[in-house]
Write a protein that holds these residues in place. Sequence first.
Motif, short mmCIF file in Angstrom:
data_model
loop_
_atom_site.label_atom_id
_atom_site.label_comp_id
_atom_site.label_asym_id
_atom_site.label_seq_id
_atom_site.Cartn_x
_atom_site.Cartn_y
_atom_site.Cartn_z
N GLN A 59 0.98 -1.27 -0.12
CA GLN A 59 0.02 0.05 0.03
C GLN A 59 0.72 1.15 -0.06
OE1 GLN A 59 -3.48 -0.52 2.05
NE2 GLN A 59 -3.44 1.62 2.99
N SER A 107 -6.43 12.69 -4.53
CA SER A 107 -6.17 13.15 -3.30
C SER A 107 -7.08 12.42 -2.38
CB SER A 107 -6.39 14.53 -3.14
OG SER A 107 -5.56 15.07 -3.74
N LYS A 108 -8.23 12.04 -2.66
CA LYS A 108 -9.30 11.17 -1.70
C LYS A 108 -8.73 9.72 -1.84
CE LYS A 108 -13.23 14.24 -2.02
NZ LYS A 108 -14.48 14.40 -2.87
N LEU A 109 -8.44 9.14 -2.97
CA LEU A 109 -7.79 7.68 -2.82
C LEU A 109 -6.41 7.80 -1.86
CD1 LEU A 109 -7.96 4.82 -3.68
CD2 LEU A 109 -6.78 5.48 -5.90
N LYS A 111 -5.95 9.63 0.61
CA LYS A 111 -6.33 9.85 2.04
C LYS A 111 -6.90 8.46 2.48
CE LYS A 111 -8.96 12.91 4.81
NZ LYS A 111 -9.83 14.05 4.86
N SER A 112 -7.72 7.87 1.73
CA SER A 112 -8.46 6.34 2.12
C SER A 112 -7.53 5.25 2.31
CB SER A 112 -9.26 6.11 1.16
OG SER A 112 -9.00 5.65 0.05
N LEU A 113 -6.23 5.40 1.61
CA LEU A 113 -5.38 4.28 1.70
C LEU A 113 -4.43 4.85 3.07
CD1 LEU A 113 -4.43 3.82 -1.98
CD2 LEU A 113 -5.77 2.43 -0.36
N LYS A 114 -4.20 5.85 3.49
CA LYS A 114 -3.21 6.12 4.63
C LYS A 114 -3.89 5.60 5.99
CE LYS A 114 -0.53 9.88 3.25
NZ LYS A 114 -0.14 11.32 3.24
#
Length: 114
Positions: A59, A107-109, A111-114
């Motif tokens: 990831q 940016s949203k992807l 953020k969702s992976l962090k």
Amino acid sequence: MASHKELKVWQESMNLVVLIYETVKSFPKEEMYGLTSQIKRAAVSIPSNIAEGAGRQSQVEFIRFLYISLGSASELETQLEMAFRLGFIKDLLVFQQKLNFIKTMLSKLIKSLK
């Protein structure tokens, strides 16, 4: 993880590549190895890095490649602004809207992976 092809951001960036290639056909021939080439490379880099990152084993690496895609989107935005100011593109708004949408999704992807 599902295939990168299922990601909306990858699909939208692929559509942008097609639009870019269609658009730069009308650029002056002397720009073929200059701005035209740079614009095409930056556009192609966006979905390519999404795909490469998705194919990695971690990831953390996927996020790194998404950041590279985000950087390529900003680079493309600048190059399209140049093309507009030089009179090669008549309507910059359509590109700005598509790039803003892609950058927001990236940016949203991330953020969702962090």
